[in-house]
Design a protein around this motif. Structure first.
Motif, short mmCIF file in Angstrom:
data_model
loop_
_atom_site.label_atom_id
_atom_site.label_comp_id
_atom_site.label_asym_id
_atom_site.label_seq_id
_atom_site.Cartn_x
_atom_site.Cartn_y
_atom_site.Cartn_z
N ILE A 323 0.86 3.65 8.22
CA ILE A 323 -0.37 3.54 7.45
C ILE A 323 -1.29 2.45 7.99
CG2 ILE A 323 -1.29 2.93 5.17
CD1 ILE A 323 -0.23 5.76 5.35
N ARG A 324 -0.73 1.49 8.69
CA ARG A 324 -1.57 0.41 9.22
C ARG A 324 -2.63 0.95 10.18
NH1 ARG A 324 2.91 -4.23 10.78
NH2 ARG A 324 3.76 -4.52 8.69
N GLY A 325 -3.67 0.17 10.40
CA GLY A 325 -4.78 0.62 11.24
C GLY A 325 -4.39 1.01 12.64
N ASP A 326 -3.34 0.38 13.21
CA ASP A 326 -2.91 0.72 14.55
C ASP A 326 -1.70 1.65 14.56
OD1 ASP A 326 -1.18 -1.06 13.45
OD2 ASP A 326 -0.95 -2.31 15.24
N GLY A 327 -1.37 2.20 13.38
CA GLY A 327 -0.21 3.07 13.27
C GLY A 327 -0.56 4.53 13.54
N ALA A 328 0.39 5.43 13.21
CA ALA A 328 0.23 6.85 13.51
C ALA A 328 -0.98 7.46 12.84
CB ALA A 328 1.50 7.60 13.08
N PHE A 329 -1.38 6.93 11.67
CA PHE A 329 -2.49 7.51 10.95
C PHE A 329 -3.77 6.70 11.13
CE2 PHE A 329 1.21 8.53 8.00
CZ PHE A 329 1.51 9.67 8.72
N GLU A 335 -9.42 9.15 7.42
CA GLU A 335 -9.21 9.61 6.05
C GLU A 335 -7.83 10.24 5.90
OE1 GLU A 335 -11.67 12.40 2.84
OE2 GLU A 335 -12.60 11.66 4.68
N LEU A 336 -7.22 10.05 4.75
CA LEU A 336 -5.94 10.66 4.42
C LEU A 336 -6.13 11.65 3.28
CD1 LEU A 336 -3.50 7.58 4.35
CD2 LEU A 336 -3.91 9.15 6.25
N ALA A 337 -5.37 12.72 3.31
CA ALA A 337 -5.29 13.66 2.18
C ALA A 337 -3.83 13.68 1.76
CB ALA A 337 -5.77 15.04 2.58
N ILE A 338 -3.57 13.44 0.49
CA ILE A 338 -2.19 13.26 0.04
C ILE A 338 -1.87 14.22 -1.10
CG2 ILE A 338 -0.57 11.64 -1.01
CD1 ILE A 338 -1.87 9.44 0.58
N PHE A 339 -0.67 14.83 -0.98
CA PHE A 339 -0.16 15.76 -1.99
C PHE A 339 1.11 15.16 -2.58
CE2 PHE A 339 -2.54 18.08 1.15
CZ PHE A 339 -3.28 18.99 0.43
N PRO A 340 1.01 14.47 -3.75
CA PRO A 340 2.18 13.82 -4.33
C PRO A 340 2.83 14.66 -5.43
CG PRO A 340 0.18 12.86 -5.23
CD PRO A 340 -0.23 14.05 -4.41
N LEU A 341 4.14 14.76 -5.40
CA LEU A 341 4.86 15.47 -6.46
C LEU A 341 6.31 15.00 -6.47
CD1 LEU A 341 4.62 17.66 -8.64
CD2 LEU A 341 5.38 19.33 -6.95
N ARG A 358 -8.14 2.67 3.55
CA ARG A 358 -9.03 3.72 4.03
C ARG A 358 -9.27 4.71 2.90
NH1 ARG A 358 -6.21 5.60 8.78
NH2 ARG A 358 -4.98 3.72 8.55
N ARG A 359 -10.17 5.64 3.14
CA ARG A 359 -10.46 6.67 2.12
C ARG A 359 -9.26 7.61 1.99
NH1 ARG A 359 -14.40 8.97 -0.77
NH2 ARG A 359 -14.36 11.24 -1.04
N VAL A 360 -8.89 7.89 0.76
CA VAL A 360 -7.77 8.79 0.47
C VAL A 360 -8.21 9.86 -0.51
CG1 VAL A 360 -5.45 8.99 -0.49
CG2 VAL A 360 -6.06 6.99 0.90
N GLU A 361 -8.02 11.12 -0.13
CA GLU A 361 -8.26 12.24 -1.03
C GLU A 361 -6.92 12.60 -1.67
OE1 GLU A 361 -10.84 14.07 -1.95
OE2 GLU A 361 -12.45 13.33 -0.64
N PHE A 476 0.49 7.99 -8.48
CA PHE A 476 0.25 7.63 -7.09
C PHE A 476 -1.07 6.86 -6.98
CE2 PHE A 476 -0.45 8.06 -2.61
CZ PHE A 476 0.79 8.25 -2.03
N ALA A 477 -2.09 7.32 -7.70
CA ALA A 477 -3.39 6.65 -7.66
C ALA A 477 -3.30 5.24 -8.22
CB ALA A 477 -4.42 7.47 -8.46
N LEU A 478 -2.53 5.05 -9.30
CA LEU A 478 -2.34 3.71 -9.84
C LEU A 478 -1.63 2.82 -8.82
CD1 LEU A 478 -2.45 1.63 -12.13
CD2 LEU A 478 -0.27 2.58 -12.97
N GLY A 479 -0.61 3.37 -8.15
CA GLY A 479 0.10 2.61 -7.14
C GLY A 479 -0.81 2.14 -6.02
N MET A 480 -1.79 2.93 -5.67
CA MET A 480 -2.74 2.54 -4.61
C MET A 480 -3.58 1.34 -5.02
SD MET A 480 -4.02 6.35 -3.43
CE MET A 480 -5.38 5.66 -2.48
#
Length: 528
Positions: A323-329, A335-341, A358-361, A476-480
């Motif tokens: 998740i870090r700026g120099d990491g895989a994403f 931007e990230l799009a996340i599907f939590p369940l 960063r921006r997260v959808e 998940f949103a609260l955790g962010m």
């Protein structure tokens, strides 16, 4: 006796006729239309005159050679019989009545000459199928409209190159309304008028070309074929539109809920992304941790979260690094799009790991329709509020309750929690899908931000405990939001169905710990 007319391709048609040819108890009749292209073979029982089977389809090279040989070979028993009729039945209808009329005609023994005349007549009607004499502008228009892919529903065949990679026109340009009035879907007036109209021409692969024009034309009306073209045009338009969509890394945080294994649909996730005008950077949504190999979310097991931290240790560290700026994403998409369940504590942990650098959808799984696709916001839209305990003491241990699905009553909390200053986050209407619309999720995240800022900036909480009854995406949103650099220890509790909440884990600035504090119960993320 119900005998539906079946449609077969050339090879299948020949195989069926060969079988009929070798049974002496068969009586086989070929019926053709006067000046038409429809035909059908009927098999009768010689002892009862009952119709047994009826077939039509693609009378190609294989089957026509067999029929011509059958007509001229005097040694074959049964003899092939022949009848010219006004209307051959359409495919799939019951032919019992027609079969009776056919027998009443007293069909004659077929001759090779009669078969040759029929085949020549039929070829003349269908000659436009081979390669319509169309202007290059029309051909190019149809190929451009279809993106060079067969326009038959669900067919992915690429028709602009062959198996060796050579580029060219390798498809068939099939008329919807036949170029000749007596051809498939032909019309006395429209056939000539639409013969060179791109709207009347469909790009097909060989199989579907023969299917709609030779094998089973009766099943494919003008309306049905035009609907296929319209669907493909809509698909191509949507594909082109995606070129302007932001590119996102799509991640799924999927786990087990209450001892039940959850499933994740890659297809539905991609559908949700496109509906939200987002383009995933890769074909598959990356799926991350939280599946319990021990067999479920046993909330009454005090060692559950210690085991969780052990099992998913490498996965958690991988996500933290990626998740870090120099990491895989960080390299290809901002931007990230996340599907939590998954279960509640794990969702809070996932949000805390991702943060808001960063921006997260965020997408919320909608239980009732069973989809990730976002709905329109409700009318009136659901509102989100937060409320605080009056006269809360600064510098104390604070309790945050996230109450989205239902209310968390005092009876559901331990006495120690009831003694803490409490911040409640709740909606104007409780429900499992209230955060699913994009606008609702944004309003909810803003409310969480306000509540969290009050806890750390105004109350200067020394510790924060969190209890939740909410959809996974909301947790998940609260955790962010729990991202203050100097945030106090955060204790996440699991709401137990048969008892009071129990402590799942604690989030410190650089570590995750689980009770009891034994060796292996602390996961260090960064150097202190």
């Amino acid at each position: 006796m119900s005998v539906p007319l079946d449609a077969l391709y050339d090879q299948q048609l020949r195989a069926a006729l060969e079988a009929w040819q070798h049974a002496s108890t068969n009586r086989v009749v070929l019926a053709t239309e006067t000046d038409g292209w429809r035909f059908a073979f009927f098999r009768f029982d010689t002892t009862s005159a009952d119709p047994l089977e009826a077939i039509t389809g693609d009378i190609g090279v294989l089957s026509r050679d067999l029929v011509l040989q059958w007509a001229s070979d005097k040694q074959i028993v049964p003899k092939l019989e022949y009848a010219v009729v006004h209307d051959v039945p359409h495919v799939s209808v019951n032919t019992e009545s027609f079969a009776a009329q056919l027998l009443a005609l007293v069909p004659a023994k077929v001759t090779k000459r009669a078969i040759q005349v029929f085949l020549k007549q039929r070829d003349s009607l269908l000659e436009d199928m081979k390669r319509p004499n169309l202007p290059s502008e029309v051909i190019n228009w149809v190929y451009a409209r279809s993106a060079g892919i067969c326009e038959f529903e669900g067919c992915p065949a690429e028709l602009f190159r062959d198996n060796l990679g050579n580029y060219g026109y390798y498809g068939y340009l099939a008329h919807i309304v036949a170029a000749k009035p007596k051809g498939p879907r032909g019309d006395d007036h429209l056939s000539a008028e639409l013969a060179q109209s791109p709207s009347n021409i469909m790009l097909c692969c060989d199989i579907h070309h023969r299917l709609i024009d030779k094998v089973d034309p009766d099943s494919f009306s003008q309306e049905r074929l035009k609907a296929m073209i319209a669907t493909r045009v809509n698909w191509r338009t949507n594909q082109a539109a995606t070129l302007s969509y932001p590119i996102v890394h799509a991640l799924a945080f999927i786990g087990d809920i209450a001892g039940r294994t959850t499933t994740f649909s890659q297809h539905d996730a991609r559908k949700a992304l496109l509906a939200a005008h987002l383009t995933p950077v890769s074909e598959r949504v990356a799926e991350y941790f939280l599946r319990d190999v021990q067999g479920g979310n046993d909330v009454n097991d005090p060692g559950y979260w210690a085991n969780f931290l052990r099992v998913f240790r490498a996965q958690i560290l991988h996500i933290h690094t990626a998740i870090r700026g120099d990491g895989a994403f960080g390299a290809q998409a901002q931007e990230l799009a996340i599907f939590p369940l998954g279960n509640m504590p794990a969702m809070l942990l996932g949000g805390w790991l991702v943060g808001e650098a960063r921006r997260v959808e965020l997408f919320s799984f909608r239980r009732n329709p069973g989809t990730w696709v976002r709905p329109e916001d409700s009318e009136p839209p659901v509102k989100f509020e937060w409320a605080k305990t009056p006269d809360a003491e600064v510098g104390s241990h604070v309790l945050i309750t996230l109450e989205i699905t239902s209310e968390i009553t005092d009876e559901a909390l331990a006495a120690e929690m009831l003694s803490m200053p409490r911040i409640r986050i709740f909606p104007s209407t409780y429900g499992v899908d209230v955060v699913a619309p994009k606008g609702a999720m944004e309003r909810f995240r803003n409310t969480c931000q306000e509540a969290w800022a009050y806890a750390v900036d105004v109350l200067h909480a020394t510790e924060i405990s969190i209890c939740t009854i909410a959809p996974a995406a909301a947790i998940f949103a609260l955790g962010m939001k729990l991202q203050s650099r100097l945030h106090p220890p955060i204790h996440m509790y699991q709401m137990a169905p048969l008892g009071l909440p129990f402590h799942a884990f604690t989030l410190n600035r650089h570590a995750i710990s689980v009770p009891p504090h034994a060796p292996g119960s602390v996961l260090q993320l960064d150097a202190c």
